[in-house]
Design a protein around this motif. Structure first.
Motif, PDB file in Angstrom:
ATOM      1  N   ILE A 248      -8.673   0.896  -1.273  1.00 54.76           N
ATOM      2  CA  ILE A 248      -9.130   1.012   0.799  1.00 54.76           C
ATOM      3  C   ILE A 248      -8.387   0.045   1.089  1.00 54.76           C
ATOM      4  O   ILE A 248      -7.068   0.740   2.120  1.00 54.76           O
ATOM      5  CB  ILE A 248     -10.564   1.295   0.667  1.00 54.76           C
ATOM      6  CG1 ILE A 248     -10.940  -0.125   0.234  1.00 54.76           C
ATOM      7  CG2 ILE A 248     -10.776   2.160   0.368  1.00 54.76           C
ATOM      8  CD1 ILE A 248     -11.919   0.095   1.105  1.00 54.76           C
ATOM      9  N   SER A 249      -7.522  -1.116   1.027  1.00 57.86           N
ATOM     10  CA  SER A 249      -6.710  -2.054   1.328  1.00 57.86           C
ATOM     11  C   SER A 249      -5.821  -1.442   1.781  1.00 57.86           C
ATOM     12  O   SER A 249      -4.837  -1.492   2.607  1.00 57.86           O
ATOM     13  CB  SER A 249      -6.958  -3.668   0.739  1.00 57.86           C
ATOM     14  OG  SER A 249      -8.210  -3.951   0.802  1.00 57.86           O
ATOM     15  N   SER A 250      -4.688  -1.286  -0.163  1.00 60.22           N
ATOM     16  CA  SER A 250      -3.565  -0.700   0.988  1.00 60.22           C
ATOM     17  C   SER A 250      -3.209   0.678   1.388  1.00 60.22           C
ATOM     18  O   SER A 250      -2.246   0.805   1.821  1.00 60.22           O
ATOM     19  CB  SER A 250      -3.507   0.067  -0.785  1.00 60.22           C
ATOM     20  OG  SER A 250      -3.753  -1.359  -1.986  1.00 60.22           O
ATOM     21  N   TRP A 251      -4.408   1.620   1.298  1.00 64.35           N
ATOM     22  CA  TRP A 251      -4.568   2.359   2.041  1.00 64.35           C
ATOM     23  C   TRP A 251      -4.791   2.296   3.805  1.00 64.35           C
ATOM     24  O   TRP A 251      -3.525   2.911   4.380  1.00 64.35           O
ATOM     25  CB  TRP A 251      -5.915   3.604   1.842  1.00 64.35           C
ATOM     26  CG  TRP A 251      -5.747   5.501   2.335  1.00 64.35           C
ATOM     27  CD1 TRP A 251      -5.330   5.965   2.470  1.00 64.35           C
ATOM     28  CD2 TRP A 251      -6.614   4.846   4.086  1.00 64.35           C
ATOM     29  NE1 TRP A 251      -5.596   6.948   3.267  1.00 64.35           N
ATOM     30  CE2 TRP A 251      -6.118   5.757   4.197  1.00 64.35           C
ATOM     31  CE3 TRP A 251      -6.779   4.118   5.015  1.00 64.35           C
ATOM     32  CZ2 TRP A 251      -6.459   6.967   5.703  1.00 64.35           C
ATOM     33  CZ3 TRP A 251      -7.061   4.689   6.025  1.00 64.35           C
ATOM     34  CH2 TRP A 251      -7.589   6.182   6.895  1.00 64.35           C
ATOM     35  N   LEU A 252      -5.018   1.328   4.272  1.00 62.78           N
ATOM     36  CA  LEU A 252      -5.340   0.913   5.636  1.00 62.78           C
ATOM     37  C   LEU A 252      -3.632   0.050   5.928  1.00 62.78           C
ATOM     38  O   LEU A 252      -2.930   0.296   7.023  1.00 62.78           O
ATOM     39  CB  LEU A 252      -6.291  -0.686   5.394  1.00 62.78           C
ATOM     40  CG  LEU A 252      -7.358   0.326   5.332  1.00 62.78           C
ATOM     41  CD1 LEU A 252      -8.745  -0.798   5.550  1.00 62.78           C
ATOM     42  CD2 LEU A 252      -8.006   0.865   7.164  1.00 62.78           C
ATOM     43  N   ILE A 253      -2.957  -0.807   4.752  1.00 66.00           N
ATOM     44  CA  ILE A 253      -1.573  -1.358   4.890  1.00 66.00           C
ATOM     45  C   ILE A 253      -0.818  -0.509   4.910  1.00 66.00           C
ATOM     46  O   ILE A 253       0.239  -0.422   6.133  1.00 66.00           O
ATOM     47  CB  ILE A 253      -1.436  -2.339   3.476  1.00 66.00           C
ATOM     48  CG1 ILE A 253      -3.158  -3.666   3.988  1.00 66.00           C
ATOM     49  CG2 ILE A 253      -0.378  -2.733   4.071  1.00 66.00           C
ATOM     50  CD1 ILE A 253      -2.784  -4.480   2.829  1.00 66.00           C
ATOM     51  N   VAL A 254      -0.590   0.646   4.342  1.00 64.13           N
ATOM     52  CA  VAL A 254       0.326   1.850   4.309  1.00 64.13           C
ATOM     53  C   VAL A 254       0.241   2.584   5.763  1.00 64.13           C
ATOM     54  O   VAL A 254       0.863   3.099   6.153  1.00 64.13           O
ATOM     55  CB  VAL A 254      -0.321   2.581   2.831  1.00 64.13           C
ATOM     56  CG1 VAL A 254       0.960   4.126   3.066  1.00 64.13           C
ATOM     57  CG2 VAL A 254       0.409   2.149   1.819  1.00 64.13           C
ATOM     58  N   LYS A 255      -1.512   2.581   5.897  1.00 63.08           N
ATOM     59  CA  LYS A 255      -1.145   3.572   7.352  1.00 63.08           C
ATOM     60  C   LYS A 255      -0.933   2.453   9.011  1.00 63.08           C
ATOM     61  O   LYS A 255      -0.077   3.058  10.154  1.00 63.08           O
ATOM     62  CB  LYS A 255      -2.924   3.593   7.448  1.00 63.08           C
ATOM     63  CG  LYS A 255      -2.804   4.672   6.738  1.00 63.08           C
ATOM     64  CD  LYS A 255      -3.327   6.896   7.292  1.00 63.08           C
ATOM     65  CE  LYS A 255      -3.678   7.450   6.317  1.00 63.08           C
ATOM     66  NZ  LYS A 255      -2.651   8.908   7.227  1.00 63.08           N
ATOM     67  N   TRP A 305     -11.880   1.911   6.543  1.00 62.27           N
ATOM     68  CA  TRP A 305     -11.733   3.007   5.814  1.00 62.27           C
ATOM     69  C   TRP A 305     -11.825   3.744   6.121  1.00 62.27           C
ATOM     70  O   TRP A 305     -11.346   5.061   6.925  1.00 62.27           O
ATOM     71  CB  TRP A 305     -11.542   2.896   4.148  1.00 62.27           C
ATOM     72  CG  TRP A 305     -11.319   3.906   3.258  1.00 62.27           C
ATOM     73  CD1 TRP A 305     -10.652   4.435   3.289  1.00 62.27           C
ATOM     74  CD2 TRP A 305     -12.439   4.943   2.555  1.00 62.27           C
ATOM     75  NE1 TRP A 305     -10.530   5.306   2.757  1.00 62.27           N
ATOM     76  CE2 TRP A 305     -11.956   5.410   2.375  1.00 62.27           C
ATOM     77  CE3 TRP A 305     -14.007   4.139   2.760  1.00 62.27           C
ATOM     78  CZ2 TRP A 305     -12.971   6.250   1.240  1.00 62.27           C
ATOM     79  CZ3 TRP A 305     -14.922   5.263   2.113  1.00 62.27           C
ATOM     80  CH2 TRP A 305     -14.011   6.270   1.184  1.00 62.27           C
ATOM     81  N   LEU A 306     -14.132   3.839   6.495  1.00 60.41           N
ATOM     82  CA  LEU A 306     -14.858   4.807   7.379  1.00 60.41           C
ATOM     83  C   LEU A 306     -14.204   5.096   8.237  1.00 60.41           C
ATOM     84  O   LEU A 306     -13.844   6.791   8.725  1.00 60.41           O
ATOM     85  CB  LEU A 306     -16.144   4.851   6.854  1.00 60.41           C
ATOM     86  CG  LEU A 306     -16.195   4.526   5.373  1.00 60.41           C
ATOM     87  CD1 LEU A 306     -18.515   3.444   5.387  1.00 60.41           C
ATOM     88  CD2 LEU A 306     -16.489   5.673   4.828  1.00 60.41           C
TER      89      LEU A 306
END
Length: 355
Positions: A248-255, A305-306
């Motif tokens: 989820i950290s990576s997802w937030l960074i990619v976003k 993330w949520l």
């Protein structure tokens, strides 16, 4: 009704509140029990600064010293922390409903909840580190200095929080603020530095164990769940939780979400842990409760993330699953957190020594 009360005090975290004090908690009482100056003198032989013990001294004078009353101070600190989390979340997300979700997940975090009932300084460390992070983000420097200094006088690992904060200011290119903050904090901590140097010079071998491969790859899960290796078959589960936090950290960074508080939260979670693990390769210093502040960072990452999930249906499902799993985890963990009753041990020793 009796069955419900029995269940609550034997199979939920309320069980932690009613147990007899164990060794470290009894040590807290011993340091704090005989007045302010004596508490400071005794603390000079401990590795922890005196603030928590001074507060405990005052608490005992006001409310007494039974197990439930003594642990009540940590519970009150935890409640204040949750109120702070709600206020911070409301300011960050501008959503009362999501602020409540964040606060609920924080309240159910197994690591934070366990130490909410511990007669030690860890809940106080979480409170001050959280407020320090928020006021750093808000650039309210006077309050930042106040709560960071209080954290420094609570537990030495606050230094790793400050290291993360200086890294945040560095990437923000706030070089002047780094110099000013560092100078003021060093000056305010100066009275304790001499004692700290004496402690390190006189210290012998530490009891901490080296960081092994299991700990390294599961550290995010360990810190989130408060796992120390008991029961011994949960390392893979901790690794899965670590993978989830990293994902989820990576997802937030990619976003590429442009949130200074998100950047600060990533640093809050990862930088202190990486520093502690790196140092532990040379000299073991890692103990999961010493980095308890990273648990709060992990919860805020989950909250981010949520919050940024587009599907409200998926968000509701995810929130429900997370809350249910946390409730079950807290119930499961109770049976593995039986404290060694220090009072019973002393009674038995006294009986043996009697002629």
């Amino acid at each position: 009704m009796n069955a419900i009360i029995t269940f609550l005090f034997n199979h939920t975290p309320l069980f932690y509140w009613t147990q007899s004090l164990w060794r470290d908690e009894a040590f807290s009482v011993w340091i704090a029990q005989d007045g302010i100056m004596e508490a400071i003198r005794r603390t000079s032989g401990d590795y922890n600064p005196p603030l928590y013990y001074l507060l405990l001294n005052l608490w005992m004078k006001l409310f007494g010293r039974t197990e439930i009353v003594l642990r009540g101070m940590s519970v009150c600190i935890f409640i204040i922390f949750l109120i702070a989390v709600y206020k911070i979340s409301l300011h960050i997300f501008h959503s009362p409903s999501h602020a409540r979700i964040t606060t609920l997940i924080m309240a159910l975090n197994p690591m934070l909840l366990y130490f909410a009932f511990e007669l030690r300084m860890y809940s106080l460390l979480v409170l001050f580190s959280c407020l320090s992070m928020y006021f750093l983000y808000a650039k309210r420097w006077r309050w930042y200095i106040v709560f960071t200094t209080l954290g420094m006088y609570t537990q030495p690992f606050m230094a790793f929080v400050i290291a993360g904060q200086m890294f945040y200011l560095l990437i923000q290119k706030q070089f002047k603020q780094i110099m000013v903050n560092s100078a003021i904090l060093a000056l305010l901590y100066l009275p304790w530095i001499r004692i700290l140097i004496i402690q390190f010079k006189s210290s012998g071998p530490m009891w901490m164990y080296p960081v092994d491969q299991n700990t390294f790859f599961s550290v995010l899960g360990n810190v989130f769940m408060g796992y120390e290796g008991t029961p011994g078959n949960l390392w893979n589960l901790m690794k899965l939780i670590s993978i989830f936090i990293i994902s989820i950290s990576s997802w937030l960074i990619v976003k590429k979400l442009h949130s200074p508080f998100l950047r600060l939260t990533l640093i809050w979670t990862y930088i202190p842990l990486l520093l502690v693990l790196f140092i532990s390769q040379v000299k073991p210093i890692y103990v999961h409760r010493y980095v308890i502040f990273a648990s709060a960072g992990e919860v805020f990452l989950i909250s981010f993330w949520l919050y940024h999930l587009k599907s409200q249906t998926f968000k509701k499902i995810a929130v429900t699953i997370i809350i249910c799993l946390l409730v079950l985890a807290n119930i499961f963990a109770v049976s593995f957190h039986q404290k060694v009753a220090i009072r019973k041990s002393f009674t038995q020793i006294g009986a043996i020594l009697q002629p």
